[in-house]
Design an enzyme around this catalytic site. Structure first.
Site, PDB file in Angstrom:
ATOM      1  N   ASN A 137      20.374  57.543  66.446  1.00 47.55           N
ATOM      2  CA  ASN A 137      21.576  57.731  65.716  1.00 47.55           C
ATOM      3  C   ASN A 137      22.179  59.306  65.481  1.00 47.55           C
ATOM      4  O   ASN A 137      22.996  59.433  64.645  1.00 47.55           O
ATOM      5  CB  ASN A 137      21.602  56.990  64.316  1.00 47.55           C
ATOM      6  N   ASN A 170      16.402  35.517  61.042  1.00 44.60           N
ATOM      7  CA  ASN A 170      17.613  35.816  61.721  1.00 44.60           C
ATOM      8  C   ASN A 170      18.297  34.664  62.401  1.00 44.60           C
ATOM      9  O   ASN A 170      17.675  33.743  62.753  1.00 44.60           O
ATOM     10  CB  ASN A 170      17.049  36.913  63.014  1.00 44.60           C
ATOM     11  N   ARG A 171      19.449  34.618  62.500  1.00 44.88           N
ATOM     12  CA  ARG A 171      20.294  33.814  63.201  1.00 44.88           C
ATOM     13  C   ARG A 171      19.738  33.351  64.639  1.00 44.88           C
ATOM     14  O   ARG A 171      19.342  32.243  64.889  1.00 44.88           O
ATOM     15  CB  ARG A 171      21.803  33.755  63.240  1.00 44.88           C
ATOM     16  N   THR A 172      19.593  34.289  65.297  1.00 49.17           N
ATOM     17  CA  THR A 172      18.864  33.957  66.575  1.00 49.17           C
ATOM     18  C   THR A 172      17.518  34.340  66.728  1.00 49.17           C
ATOM     19  O   THR A 172      16.842  35.550  66.668  1.00 49.17           O
ATOM     20  CB  THR A 172      19.681  34.931  67.767  1.00 49.17           C
ATOM     21  N   LYS A 180      24.266  53.648  69.895  1.00 45.81           N
ATOM     22  CA  LYS A 180      22.891  54.046  69.522  1.00 45.81           C
ATOM     23  C   LYS A 180      21.920  53.665  70.789  1.00 45.81           C
ATOM     24  O   LYS A 180      20.931  54.205  70.935  1.00 45.81           O
ATOM     25  CB  LYS A 180      22.434  53.067  68.370  1.00 45.81           C
ATOM     26  N   ALA A 197      19.825  47.896  62.833  1.00 43.49           N
ATOM     27  CA  ALA A 197      19.441  48.494  61.355  1.00 43.49           C
ATOM     28  C   ALA A 197      18.129  47.828  61.084  1.00 43.49           C
ATOM     29  O   ALA A 197      17.421  48.346  60.425  1.00 43.49           O
ATOM     30  CB  ALA A 197      20.608  48.211  60.541  1.00 43.49           C
ATOM     31  N   THR A 245      27.316  55.802  66.035  1.00 41.21           N
ATOM     32  CA  THR A 245      27.272  54.607  65.579  1.00 41.21           C
ATOM     33  C   THR A 245      27.436  53.627  66.535  1.00 41.21           C
ATOM     34  O   THR A 245      27.717  53.871  67.831  1.00 41.21           O
ATOM     35  CB  THR A 245      28.020  54.733  64.176  1.00 41.21           C
ATOM     36  N   GLY A 276      18.430  39.455  59.089  1.00 42.18           N
ATOM     37  CA  GLY A 276      18.959  40.348  60.343  1.00 42.18           C
ATOM     38  C   GLY A 276      17.792  40.743  61.078  1.00 42.18           C
ATOM     39  O   GLY A 276      16.728  40.983  60.602  1.00 42.18           O
ATOM     40  N   GLY A 282      19.035  43.068  63.888  1.00 40.73           N
ATOM     41  CA  GLY A 282      19.665  43.870  64.742  1.00 40.73           C
ATOM     42  C   GLY A 282      19.070  45.265  64.866  1.00 40.73           C
ATOM     43  O   GLY A 282      17.845  45.461  64.349  1.00 40.73           O
TER      44      GLY A 282
HETATM   45  P1  NAP Z   1      23.632  44.569  64.842  1.00 40.13           P
HETATM   46  O1  NAP Z   1      22.819  45.242  65.674  1.00 40.13           O
HETATM   47  O2  NAP Z   1      24.849  44.020  65.645  1.00 40.13           O
HETATM   48  O3  NAP Z   1      22.925  43.338  64.369  1.00 40.13           O
HETATM   49  C1  NAP Z   1      23.498  42.510  63.455  1.00 40.13           C
HETATM   50  C2  NAP Z   1      22.400  41.478  62.831  1.00 40.13           C
HETATM   51  O4  NAP Z   1      23.286  40.590  61.827  1.00 40.13           O
HETATM   52  C3  NAP Z   1      22.023  40.303  63.913  1.00 40.13           C
HETATM   53  O5  NAP Z   1      20.592  40.238  63.648  1.00 40.13           O
HETATM   54  C4  NAP Z   1      22.867  39.294  63.833  1.00 40.13           C
HETATM   55  O6  NAP Z   1      22.303  38.169  64.067  1.00 40.13           O
HETATM   56  C5  NAP Z   1      23.018  39.191  62.374  1.00 40.13           C
HETATM   57  N1  NAP Z   1      24.464  38.354  62.077  1.00 40.13           N
HETATM   58  C6  NAP Z   1      25.640  38.845  62.466  1.00 40.13           C
HETATM   59  N2  NAP Z   1      26.722  38.295  62.076  1.00 40.13           N
HETATM   60  C7  NAP Z   1      25.856  37.107  61.621  1.00 40.13           C
HETATM   61  C8  NAP Z   1      26.401  35.987  61.044  1.00 40.13           C
HETATM   62  N3  NAP Z   1      27.811  35.415  60.960  1.00 40.13           N
HETATM   63  N4  NAP Z   1      25.350  35.015  60.407  1.00 40.13           N
HETATM   64  C9  NAP Z   1      24.065  35.376  60.406  1.00 40.13           C
HETATM   65  N5  NAP Z   1      23.574  36.509  60.914  1.00 40.13           N
HETATM   66  C10 NAP Z   1      24.691  37.586  61.427  1.00 40.13           C
HETATM   67  O7  NAP Z   1      24.122  45.537  63.815  1.00 40.13           O
HETATM   68  P2  NAP Z   1      23.536  46.823  63.052  1.00 40.13           P
HETATM   69  O8  NAP Z   1      23.867  48.065  63.581  1.00 40.13           O
HETATM   70  O9  NAP Z   1      22.011  46.293  62.805  1.00 40.13           O
HETATM   71  O10 NAP Z   1      24.167  46.916  61.524  1.00 40.13           O
HETATM   72  C11 NAP Z   1      24.320  45.696  60.603  1.00 40.13           C
HETATM   73  C12 NAP Z   1      25.177  46.096  59.384  1.00 40.13           C
HETATM   74  O11 NAP Z   1      24.214  47.282  58.682  1.00 40.13           O
HETATM   75  C13 NAP Z   1      26.504  46.506  59.551  1.00 40.13           C
HETATM   76  O12 NAP Z   1      27.040  46.179  58.513  1.00 40.13           O
HETATM   77  C14 NAP Z   1      26.327  48.277  59.170  1.00 40.13           C
HETATM   78  O13 NAP Z   1      27.555  48.869  58.915  1.00 40.13           O
HETATM   79  C15 NAP Z   1      25.230  48.268  58.394  1.00 40.13           C
HETATM   80  N6  NAP Z   1      24.394  49.545  58.454  1.00 40.13           N
HETATM   81  C16 NAP Z   1      24.400  50.432  57.426  1.00 40.13           C
HETATM   82  C17 NAP Z   1      23.743  51.825  57.430  1.00 40.13           C
HETATM   83  C18 NAP Z   1      23.611  52.348  56.175  1.00 40.13           C
HETATM   84  O14 NAP Z   1      23.214  53.689  56.527  1.00 40.13           O
HETATM   85  N7  NAP Z   1      23.745  52.019  54.952  1.00 40.13           N
HETATM   86  C19 NAP Z   1      23.034  51.928  58.805  1.00 40.13           C
HETATM   87  C20 NAP Z   1      23.202  51.159  59.905  1.00 40.13           C
HETATM   88  C21 NAP Z   1      23.761  49.995  59.787  1.00 40.13           C
HETATM   89  P3  NAP Z   1      22.160  37.559  65.614  1.00 40.13           P
HETATM   90  O15 NAP Z   1      20.720  38.393  66.333  1.00 40.13           O
HETATM   91  O16 NAP Z   1      21.923  35.914  65.726  1.00 40.13           O
HETATM   92  O17 NAP Z   1      23.506  37.967  66.461  1.00 40.13           O
END
Ligand code: NAP
Length: 283
Positions: free
Chosen positions: A88, A151-153, A67, A131, A63, A127, A129
């Site tokens: 993953n 997405n914010r960015t 990744k 996921a 995680t 989003g 990112g």
């Molecule tokens: P990541 O790669 O860091 O991506 C985060 C995304 O969220 C980016 O697009 C970011 O936008 C956006 N973001 C973050 N803070 C924000 C804010 N304050 N306002 C608006 N947008 C915001 O993270 P990830 O690995 O994709 O994980 C994201 C979530 O998914 C986490 O909570 C994780 O626990 C969950 N997840 C769950 C599973 C599951 O099996 N259920 C699997 C994987 C992940 P920017 O591009 O602008 O920074």
């Protein structure tokens, strides 16, 4: 019989639910593996990988923040890891390191459990990112007609959209754009960490959910808490809601199939996993 070691690595990792899921299945099926958790810092991904090979690990899950690092370190990548440029699940067999990605498949199976088929549907994903990438590219592959990635960015959403421009559109993350996208959508998915426990940030407004048709389910990949403020608002507004636990469980089942080369029937294991998770999350 000596058990083959498996684990999940990450930083932080102490709250990971992966050991609960994997050990429940391993016990139920009587498979000779044990699954732990390891705190590994971003700069130590490769060191841990070499150590896992030397120590005879069957593999491990990864995680945040590993990744992306693992993509370059694996000897080979499966189709989804190649597609998402994210790993993953690492399978170690005969000293060879195979990087896999089971997140997107886990997400699709969760949708299937809730009776939702992405085919020919319009979907909004919040989003862009890691996921989101796994989810959006699998939704596109499963035949979604149009996917709005908000997405914010914006540049990150644009990069993702370039993977399948006929299906994916990059959009901004402001209230007006979210409302415009929601209005045309058959499913809305949050993949940002907004609302997650220990993350001190929430959606500032959720009015865009009022524009979403009542037929459309609302999904949050966040699973701690089980019901985020985003999902609560959607439920109170009359939508079917889906939290991230199903995705977490199904990506783990797919990973365990890879580690153990055993076909696992989700229907036979999911109820027991859910009750083990409920207990673990109350502790
Ligand atoms: P990541 O790669 O860091 O991506 C985060 C995304 O969220 C980016 O697009 C970011 O936008 C956006 N973001 C973050 N803070 C924000 C804010 N304050 N306002 C608006 N947008 C915001 O993270 P990830 O690995 O994709 O994980 C994201 C979530 O998914 C986490 O909570 C994780 O626990 C969950 N997840 C769950 C599973 C599951 O099996 N259920 C699997 C994987 C992940 P920017 O591009 O602008 O920074």
């Amino acid at each position: 019989m000596e058990k083959t070691k498996l684990c999940v690595i990450g930083d932080p990792i102490e709250h990971s639910l992966s050991p609960v899921i994997h050990n429940t299945i391993l016990e139920m099926l009587g498979l000779p593996y044990e699954y732990g958790r390891m705190q590994v810092r971003a700069e130590d991904t490769e060191t841990f990988l070499r150590q896992a090979v030397t120590e005879g690990y069957g593999g491990f899950n990864a995680t945040m923040p590993h990744k992306t690092n693992l993509v370059k370190l694996a000897d080979e990548l499966d189709y989804d890891a190649q597609l998402c440029q994210s790993v993953n699940t690492v399978v170690i067999r005969g000293g060879k390191i195979c990087g896999c990605n089971t997140d997107g498949k886990g997400f699709l199976r969760m949708l299937q459990d809730h009776g939702f088929s992405p085919e020919k549907k319009t979907i909004t994903v919040l989003g862009a990112g890691g996921a989101a990438r796994a989810i959006v590219l699998k939704l596109a592959q499963a035949g979604a007609a149009r996917i709005f990635v908000c997405n914010r960015t914006l540049a990150k959403a644009e990069t993702l959209a370039r993977e399948a421009p006929a299906q994916i559109s990059a959009c901004a993350f402001d209230g007006q754009t979210l409302s415009d996208c929601a209005m045309f959508s058959d499913l809305l998915v949050n993949t940002t960490p907004l609302g997650m426990e220990k993350i001190n940030a929430q959606f500032t407004e959720l009015g865009f959910l009022n524009l979403l048709g009542k037929h459309a389910p609302v999904c949050d990949v966040v699973y701690q808490p089980v019901e985020t403020a985003f999902l609560r608002y959607a439920r109170e507004y009359g939508h079917q809601t889906i939290n991230g636990l199903g995705m977490l469980v199904h990506q783990a089942i797919f990973a365990l199939e890879e580690f153990t080369e055993t076909k696992i029937d989700p229907a036979a294991v999911v109820p027991e996993i859910m009750s083990a998770l409920k207990k673990a999350m109350q502790e």
